[in-house]
Write a protein that holds these residues in place. Sequence first.
Motif, PDB file in Angstrom:
ATOM      1  N   PRO A  92      -8.894 -11.424  10.451  1.00  0.00           N
ATOM      2  CA  PRO A  92      -8.344 -10.363   9.592  1.00  0.00           C
ATOM      3  C   PRO A  92      -6.913 -10.011   9.987  1.00  0.00           C
ATOM      4  N   SER A 127      -3.937  -7.797  11.565  1.00  0.00           N
ATOM      5  CA  SER A 127      -3.843  -6.844  12.681  1.00  0.00           C
ATOM      6  C   SER A 127      -3.086  -5.591  12.282  1.00  0.00           C
ATOM      7  N   THR A 168      -9.330  -1.824  16.613  1.00  0.00           N
ATOM      8  CA  THR A 168     -10.487  -2.697  16.722  1.00  0.00           C
ATOM      9  C   THR A 168     -10.627  -3.450  15.410  1.00  0.00           C
ATOM     10  N   ALA A 169     -11.205  -4.660  15.471  1.00  0.00           N
ATOM     11  CA  ALA A 169     -11.401  -5.429  14.244  1.00  0.00           C
ATOM     12  C   ALA A 169     -12.443  -4.804  13.330  1.00  0.00           C
ATOM     13  N   LEU A 207     -12.553  -5.568   9.149  1.00  0.00           N
ATOM     14  CA  LEU A 207     -13.784  -6.254   8.764  1.00  0.00           C
ATOM     15  C   LEU A 207     -14.658  -5.370   7.885  1.00  0.00           C
ATOM     16  N   ALA A 243     -14.976 -11.345  14.678  1.00  0.00           N
ATOM     17  CA  ALA A 243     -13.543 -11.657  14.767  1.00  0.00           C
ATOM     18  C   ALA A 243     -13.057 -11.424  16.193  1.00  0.00           C
ATOM     19  N   THR A 302      -9.642 -10.450  18.006  1.00  0.00           N
ATOM     20  CA  THR A 302      -8.320  -9.901  17.716  1.00  0.00           C
ATOM     21  C   THR A 302      -7.762  -9.175  18.926  1.00  0.00           C
ATOM     22  N   CYS A 342      -6.226  -5.665  20.042  1.00  0.00           N
ATOM     23  CA  CYS A 342      -6.463  -4.286  19.627  1.00  0.00           C
ATOM     24  C   CYS A 342      -5.422  -3.396  20.295  1.00  0.00           C
ATOM     25  N   SER A 351      -7.887  -7.395  24.084  1.00  0.00           N
ATOM     26  CA  SER A 351      -8.527  -8.265  23.098  1.00  0.00           C
ATOM     27  C   SER A 351     -10.027  -8.020  23.099  1.00  0.00           C
ATOM     28  N   GLU A 394     -15.368  -8.698  17.968  1.00  0.00           N
ATOM     29  CA  GLU A 394     -16.080  -7.628  17.267  1.00  0.00           C
ATOM     30  C   GLU A 394     -17.149  -8.204  16.351  1.00  0.00           C
TER      31      GLU A 394
END
Length: 428
Positions: A195, A197, A228-229, A233, A253, A255, A257, A279, A282
């Motif tokens: 997704p 960021s 957070t993802a 999401l 995911a 990612t 954060c 990182s 999630e």
Amino acid sequence: MHDIRFIREHPDQFDAAMKRRKVDMSASSILEIDSARRALQSELQDMQSRRNIASKEIGKLKANGGDADALIAEVNDIKTALPDIETREADLAHKLDSVLMEIPNILDVSVPDGDDEHDNELIHSYGDIPSFSFTPIDHVALGEGLGQMDFALGAKLAGARFVVLQGQLARLERALAALMLDTHTSEFGYIETVPPSLVNSQTMTGTGQLPKFAEDLYKTDDKWLIPTAEVPLTNIVAGDILTPDILPIRMTAYTNCFRSEAGSAGRDTRGMIRQHQFSKVEMVSISHPDDSAAELERMTGCAEAILQKLELPYRVLKLCSGDTGFSAEQTYDLEVWLPGQDEGRGMYREISSCSNCGPFQARRMKARYRDKDTGETQFLHTLNGSGLAVGRTMIAILENGQQEDGTVCLPAALHPYMGTDRLIKQSA
């Protein structure tokens, strides 16, 4: 976000729920705004209806050669008065929405009462706490001893609470994320997702970060860096009406954060426990309401499976009322044993939180499903969980696998990803 109809119909139940949350908000104060708004809505409807009737009567009178001056004056008076009432109604609607946006989710009945983390309920523990023939050190001493964890360089580049990882530790970051994603996708059926960021304010509002927690976020121009993802999401289904047969939707995911940690001044300033950039892998589930309780148990089990693969001792806690997050109605925390903390005495630290948010986020996002039998739309349930926080998992690997000579033994699950069974000092 709360359903105002629920507050109207169950004010005592709402007040009891806010009391459990220790939130100074009563149904009566909310319903006072709601009542004033509804009165204006009723007044608007009456005036608009009278204007329409009078306009038709004017047409009839004119067609028959009658005197319509009085009706014309009445319609003009209504037109003059309407904008003020519409503005007042819109102001009250905004005020009501703003109040509802600031109120936390109602807790599940199974959540134990309590003030803070000391009142959380232990569900179970897993694994044996390791014993050492020496006093274990923390991840900072280990990482710096390996020559691969540099907080001074992180501070040079970005300021406090940043770190630069190099060599095997940089590869370990990548290896842990790959292991987690491989497990969640191949064993548990999550859809790997990449997704954005950066997200807009509407997206942050949908999952509950805005407006209440703006000070904990980083903003650039008109976009926000994700904390957070969970945020992007979960919002994938914002505004959608889904069919029940595609539920549950499970996404994962990896990612970066970003959190300002505005409310944690002075806490965990040493090392990688609490940083501004970190990182995380999630997990997010979009669920039918009937299935969300079971989905929470499943999600927690998925997070536990990673810790078990990594041979890390941990415990599972059900959070009490005073420790459950804003958007959650129920949360399980997974805490991993870190032997190097507390000057080598060791302690458990959070490595994952898995939460069922019920319809709370879905109502903010207008995310619904259509019932096949009734044809009516209902709000979905949303769940999120860390699977896991990569930096804290690295800390746990370092501290639990440390050897007296400063090397670190790696769990077998990481050997294929790392190409070695241990971490050694990086040569100059």
